[in-house]
Design a protein around this motif. Structure first.
Motif, short mmCIF file in Angstrom:
data_model
loop_
_atom_site.label_atom_id
_atom_site.label_comp_id
_atom_site.label_asym_id
_atom_site.label_seq_id
_atom_site.Cartn_x
_atom_site.Cartn_y
_atom_site.Cartn_z
N THR A 1 0.85 -1.19 0.00
CA THR A 1 0.00 0.00 0.00
C THR A 1 0.89 1.25 0.00
N ARG B 1 -0.01 8.06 -3.58
CA ARG B 1 -1.33 7.75 -4.14
C ARG B 1 -1.67 8.70 -5.30
N ARG C 1 -2.08 7.60 -9.26
CA ARG C 1 -3.30 7.84 -10.05
C ARG C 1 -3.02 8.65 -11.30
N TYR D 1 -0.56 1.67 -10.69
CA TYR D 1 -1.08 1.05 -9.48
C TYR D 1 -2.10 -0.03 -9.84
N TYR D 2 -2.40 -0.85 -8.85
CA TYR D 2 -3.46 -1.84 -8.96
C TYR D 2 -4.49 -1.46 -7.90
N GLN D 3 -5.77 -1.67 -8.20
CA GLN D 3 -6.79 -1.31 -7.24
C GLN D 3 -7.89 -2.35 -7.22
N ASN E 1 -11.34 -0.24 -2.47
CA ASN E 1 -10.58 0.90 -1.94
C ASN E 1 -9.11 0.58 -1.72
N LEU E 2 -8.70 -0.66 -1.95
CA LEU E 2 -7.32 -1.06 -1.72
C LEU E 2 -6.45 -0.72 -2.92
N MET E 3 -5.41 0.06 -2.70
CA MET E 3 -4.44 0.39 -3.73
C MET E 3 -3.14 -0.34 -3.41
N ARG F 1 -3.40 -1.26 -16.28
CA ARG F 1 -3.80 -1.22 -14.88
C ARG F 1 -4.77 -2.35 -14.64
#
Length: 69
Positions: A10, A31, A35, A40-42, A45-47, A68
């Motif tokens: 995270t 973060r 973005r 990132y991977y999502q 709500n978890l990044m 992504r």
């Protein structure tokens, strides 16, 4: 187990690890840059960011991610 699940972290975890190396960066900045660049991977709500994605964020020019998840 997936490499992402083994090595992905995270933004909060990356900020702590970078601080151990003398690099002060907030999870919020990580973060935001993730973005902006798509690095990132999502899931919900978890990044999560892989080591390669963090390296890309640290490189000048903010390279765009190819994909992504």
């Amino acid at each position: 187990m997936s490499e992402l699940l083994m090595e992905g972290k995270t933004p909060e975890n990356w900020a702590k690890q970078l601080l151990e190396h003398g690099v002060r960066v907030s999870p919020r900045l990580i973060r935001t840059r993730a973005r902006e660049t798509g690095n990132y991977y999502q899931l919900g709500n978890l990044m999560l960011l892989s080591p390669e994605q963090i390296e890309a964020l640290l490189m000048p020019g903010r390279p765009q991610a190819d994909q992504r998840a």
